[in-house]
Motif scaffolding. Structure first.
Motif, PDB file in Angstrom:
ATOM      1  N   UNK A  36      27.778 103.909 -27.985  1.00 49.77           N
ATOM      2  CA  UNK A  36      28.849 102.568 -29.042  1.00 49.77           C
ATOM      3  C   UNK A  36      29.899 101.835 -28.599  1.00 49.77           C
ATOM      4  N   UNK A  37      30.646 101.532 -29.601  1.00 50.43           N
ATOM      5  CA  UNK A  37      31.848 101.048 -28.582  1.00 50.43           C
ATOM      6  C   UNK A  37      32.866 101.770 -29.348  1.00 50.43           C
ATOM      7  N   UNK A  38      33.527 102.425 -28.382  1.00 47.17           N
ATOM      8  CA  UNK A  38      34.737 102.896 -29.098  1.00 47.17           C
ATOM      9  C   UNK A  38      35.166 102.393 -30.444  1.00 47.17           C
ATOM     10  N   UNK A  39      35.230 103.949 -30.990  1.00 50.27           N
ATOM     11  CA  UNK A  39      36.472 103.124 -32.079  1.00 50.27           C
ATOM     12  C   UNK A  39      38.279 102.853 -32.531  1.00 50.27           C
ATOM     13  N   UNK A  40      38.459 104.280 -31.631  1.00 51.19           N
ATOM     14  CA  UNK A  40      39.877 103.920 -31.003  1.00 51.19           C
ATOM     15  C   UNK A  40      40.313 102.924 -30.240  1.00 51.19           C
ATOM     16  N   UNK A  41      41.314 102.149 -30.116  1.00 53.45           N
ATOM     17  CA  UNK A  41      41.464 100.843 -29.690  1.00 53.45           C
ATOM     18  C   UNK A  41      43.488 101.511 -29.125  1.00 53.45           C
ATOM     19  N   UNK A  42      42.449 101.008 -27.419  1.00 56.38           N
ATOM     20  CA  UNK A  42      44.525 101.323 -26.319  1.00 56.38           C
ATOM     21  C   UNK A  42      45.251 100.122 -26.915  1.00 56.38           C
ATOM     22  N   UNK A  84      59.236  83.765 -28.629  1.00 55.45           N
ATOM     23  CA  UNK A  84      58.103  82.721 -28.602  1.00 55.45           C
ATOM     24  C   UNK A  84      58.246  81.808 -28.801  1.00 55.45           C
ATOM     25  N   UNK A  85      59.054  81.694 -29.643  1.00 57.94           N
ATOM     26  CA  UNK A  85      59.383  80.030 -30.361  1.00 57.94           C
ATOM     27  C   UNK A  85      59.447  78.901 -28.776  1.00 57.94           C
ATOM     28  N   UNK A  86      60.723  80.158 -27.584  1.00 57.81           N
ATOM     29  CA  UNK A  86      60.943  79.137 -26.486  1.00 57.81           C
ATOM     30  C   UNK A  86      59.841  78.720 -26.041  1.00 57.81           C
ATOM     31  N   UNK A  87      58.443  79.284 -25.988  1.00 53.73           N
ATOM     32  CA  UNK A  87      57.896  79.199 -25.411  1.00 53.73           C
ATOM     33  C   UNK A  87      56.875  77.535 -25.785  1.00 53.73           C
ATOM     34  N   UNK A  88      56.101  77.049 -24.069  1.00 54.68           N
ATOM     35  CA  UNK A  88      55.411  75.946 -24.521  1.00 54.68           C
ATOM     36  C   UNK A  88      53.977  75.553 -24.713  1.00 54.68           C
ATOM     37  N   UNK A  89      53.462  76.630 -25.513  1.00 53.86           N
ATOM     38  CA  UNK A  89      52.416  76.607 -26.476  1.00 53.86           C
ATOM     39  C   UNK A  89      51.997  76.410 -27.528  1.00 53.86           C
ATOM     40  N   UNK A  90      50.819  76.330 -28.135  1.00 50.51           N
ATOM     41  CA  UNK A  90      50.066  75.784 -29.031  1.00 50.51           C
ATOM     42  C   UNK A  90      50.773  77.437 -30.390  1.00 50.51           C
ATOM     43  N   UNK A  91      50.469  78.632 -29.487  1.00 51.63           N
ATOM     44  CA  UNK A  91      50.733  79.536 -29.640  1.00 51.63           C
ATOM     45  C   UNK A  91      51.327  80.341 -29.580  1.00 51.63           C
ATOM     46  N   UNK A  92      53.042  80.052 -30.126  1.00 55.37           N
ATOM     47  CA  UNK A  92      54.536  80.823 -29.692  1.00 55.37           C
ATOM     48  C   UNK A  92      54.114  82.500 -30.392  1.00 55.37           C
ATOM     49  N   UNK A  93      53.269  83.308 -30.188  1.00 55.06           N
ATOM     50  CA  UNK A  93      53.097  84.342 -31.034  1.00 55.06           C
ATOM     51  C   UNK A  93      52.597  85.366 -30.594  1.00 55.06           C
ATOM     52  N   UNK A  94      52.609  87.066 -30.665  1.00 55.07           N
ATOM     53  CA  UNK A  94      51.082  87.211 -29.797  1.00 55.07           C
ATOM     54  C   UNK A  94      50.412  87.555 -31.206  1.00 55.07           C
ATOM     55  N   UNK A  95      49.102  88.548 -31.036  1.00 58.05           N
ATOM     56  CA  UNK A  95      48.302  88.778 -32.111  1.00 58.05           C
ATOM     57  C   UNK A  95      48.318  89.967 -32.219  1.00 58.05           C
ATOM     58  N   UNK A  96      48.322  90.802 -33.076  1.00 54.88           N
ATOM     59  CA  UNK A  96      48.339  92.005 -33.555  1.00 54.88           C
ATOM     60  C   UNK A  96      46.417  91.878 -34.031  1.00 54.88           C
ATOM     61  N   UNK A  97      45.846  92.450 -32.387  1.00 53.76           N
ATOM     62  CA  UNK A  97      44.214  93.129 -33.469  1.00 53.76           C
ATOM     63  C   UNK A  97      43.695  94.235 -32.909  1.00 53.76           C
ATOM     64  N   UNK A  98      43.269  94.908 -33.182  1.00 48.54           N
ATOM     65  CA  UNK A  98      42.461  96.056 -32.613  1.00 48.54           C
ATOM     66  C   UNK A  98      41.414  96.175 -31.260  1.00 48.54           C
ATOM     67  N   UNK A  99      41.882  96.592 -30.391  1.00 48.33           N
ATOM     68  CA  UNK A  99      40.877  96.487 -29.231  1.00 48.33           C
ATOM     69  C   UNK A  99      39.533  96.853 -29.530  1.00 48.33           C
ATOM     70  N   UNK A 100      39.224  97.134 -30.948  1.00 48.31           N
ATOM     71  CA  UNK A 100      37.624  97.758 -30.915  1.00 48.31           C
ATOM     72  C   UNK A 100      37.407  95.889 -31.766  1.00 48.31           C
ATOM     73  N   UNK A 101      38.092  95.163 -32.237  1.00 51.21           N
ATOM     74  CA  UNK A 101      37.693  94.511 -32.924  1.00 51.21           C
ATOM     75  C   UNK A 101      37.570  92.950 -31.660  1.00 51.21           C
ATOM     76  N   UNK A 102      37.984  92.718 -30.988  1.00 52.97           N
ATOM     77  CA  UNK A 102      38.380  92.310 -29.653  1.00 52.97           C
ATOM     78  C   UNK A 102      36.897  92.380 -29.097  1.00 52.97           C
ATOM     79  N   UNK A 103      36.702  93.075 -29.069  1.00 56.88           N
ATOM     80  CA  UNK A 103      35.550  93.738 -28.264  1.00 56.88           C
ATOM     81  C   UNK A 103      34.193  93.798 -28.728  1.00 56.88           C
ATOM     82  N   UNK A 104      33.958  93.508 -30.067  1.00 58.89           N
ATOM     83  CA  UNK A 104      33.557  92.790 -30.934  1.00 58.89           C
ATOM     84  C   UNK A 104      33.320  91.502 -31.258  1.00 58.89           C
TER      85      UNK A 104
END
Length: 505
Positions: A36-42, A84-104
């Protein structure tokens, strides 16, 4: 031979690589020992460059909707935040999301594309021949073999694939440990993120879904080379109190763990019919949350090159450029995470003065703030140009270029996983035929073409008349040639070099 590629490991890197290969039509089997997918998200952090890659495959929306947007980052948990507002990108931020959800989400993408994902199947070894590689597997019903053209080791720091292939993994053992706990806090600190540093240690706290908080950090006692055993709730409470004066009403741990600054890198990312990506290729202190992101970026670089090699349309040596391009990125990763570790674990008076100095420099020097933000975000990565006279954009990532006609942007064009040819010369009247359909030879490789005029905000691209963008979003070639006949000729040469025409390669 049932599969063209076998991937060991169904973590984020293996699943993303599977989806990339399937996008190119390669048959793929993914083997994962966990049932099963690991529920603990490193990993929790998705950096801006990774969000760009998601957008280049049409997968960004669930991440943007579910992830917590954080407009800044940190280098070594200094008090000065990286903007990150100084960065030339459409996405000037990080996203906090559990690794288990990213894997899903990655698994959904890979399965929808047709990848065969087998859980409870563990790779035990390899046997390689000049024409194929046989993967030895222990499955729920016993041992069996799977033959493939290539095997990809995405199976972590203890990679069986890397070990079986005899690829050295030199480096240094840990000298600093950190603690991690996903716990309930009855009296959490205000805000979505909190940090406290000092001579007594360092603590960071971030909100998680489901009423949990992640607590990470280190104390002077963690500067050591011996393993002290499993982390307990009592130790976590004591460490947090030592640094902050309170344990925030901590209880009900969902996960307790330790991590270290062991630093290793595979000598080769490509050896015969074996390729490595992610933690199988590089191990480091998880400072700044960059590990998952570099692994996904490895897989994006590797996927199209491996597919072109298997399908017989790759220019000579294309697969070797995966190592040539990504090994330096891994070395840079080890360097800056090691530097952060030195600052994080500076639990002395002089060490705190060093941290104070760096904090002031980041505050007072916007260029330093931006440089560190670019390095952390992955937006700084640029690959060496093949020739000294190449256009300055060659090897750099293409931003999400937009056009005056309002049609598809570059990220939208990249969703097919093909090369993208930009015809920016202007009206076709002076040239007669589009660049990509000149009559001097057929196109045989996957290619998307876009004719148009860029909007004005893309300054470095102001005089570019044509460009070829790789499936991983980096510029393969660009020119400012404005003579129609010469432009057609140099474009055809660029397509030849990329293996996108019938020319000899």
């Amino acid at each position: 031979m049932n599969q063209q590629v076998v991937i060991a490991g169904a973590g984020p890197v293996g699943l993303w690589l599977a989806a990339e290969l399937r996008l190119a039509g390669i048959t793929v089997t993914v083997l994962e020992p966990r049932p099963e997918r690991d529920p603990n998200s490193k990993a929790l952090t998705v950096h801006p460059r990774t969000v760009e890659l998601l957008a280049s495959r049409g997968l960004e929306q669930p991440f943007l909707e579910e992830g917590l947007h954080i407009p800044s980052g940190h280098f070594a948990v200094l008090d000065s935040r990286l903007d990150f507002g100084l960065l030339e990108t459409d996405f000037p931020f990080t996203l906090a999301l559990l690794q288990s959800r990213t894997e899903e989400l990655f698994e959904i993408q890979a399965r929808a594309a047709g990848a065969d994902i087998r859980r409870g199947h563990r790779v035990t070894g390899l046997t390689e021949t000049p024409d194929s590689v046989t993967v030895h597997i222990e499955g729920p019903d016993g041992p069996y073999d799977e033959e493939a053209l290539y095997v990809a080791g995405c199976d972590g720091t203890r990679s069986t694939v890397r070990t079986s292939a005899g690829i050295p993994y030199p480096g240094e053992d840990f000298t600093v440990l950190g603690f991690l706990g996903d716990v309930v806090l009855d009296e959490p600190p205000p805000g979505v993120a909190f940090s406290r540093t000092g001579i007594d240690g360092i603590v960071m706290i971030v909100q998680l879904p489901g009423g949990l908080h992640r607590v990470v950090g280190g104390v002077p006692a963690d500067v050591r080379t011996d393993w002290p055993g499993d982390l307990t709730l009592e130790e976590l409470r004591a460490n947090v109190r030592q640094v902050t004066g309170t344990d925030f009403g901590m209880h009900s741990p969902a996960w307790l763990s330790r991590y270290g600054n062991t630093s290793r890198q595979a000598e080769r990312y490509v050896k015969g019919r074996v390729v490595l990506a992610g933690d199988a290729a590089h191990q480091h202190m998880p400072a700044g949350g960059v590990g998952l992101n570099v692994g996904v970026q490895d897989a994006t670089n590797l996927g199209w090159k491996l597919a072109a090699t298997i399908q017989g349309r790759a220019p000579a040596g294309l697969l070797d450029t995966y190592h040539d391009e990504r090994h330096p990125v891994g070395a840079d990763l080890l360097e800056h995470t090691s530097a952060q570790t030195a600052l994080i674990s500076a639990f002395t008076t002089d060490g705190q003065r060093l941290r104070s100095l760096f904090t002031k420099l980041v505050d007072e020097q916007p260029s330093l703030n931006r440089t560190l933000a670019e390095r952390l975000s992955g937006l700084h990565v640029a690959y060496d140009a093949p020739t000294a006279d190449a256009h300055p954009l060659t090897g750099r990532r293409a931003p999400n270029l937009t056009f005056t006609d309002g049609g598809d942007t570059v990220f939208a064009l990249l969703r097919t996983g093909r090369h993208v040819l930009l015809d920016l010369f202007g009206p076709r009247d002076d040239r007669g035929t589009p660049l990509a359909t000149a009559e001097d030879g057929p196109l045989i490789g996957p290619l998307v073409t876009r004719t148009g005029t860029l909007t004005r905000e893309h300054t470095p691209w102001a005089y570019v008349t044509a460009a070829l963008i790789r499936p991983d979003g980096h510029v393969a070639w660009a020119t400012e040639e404005d003579d129609p006949e010469k432009l057609a000729a140099v474009t055809r040469e660029a397509l030849d070099r990329a293996g996108l025409t019938g020319a000899d390669r």
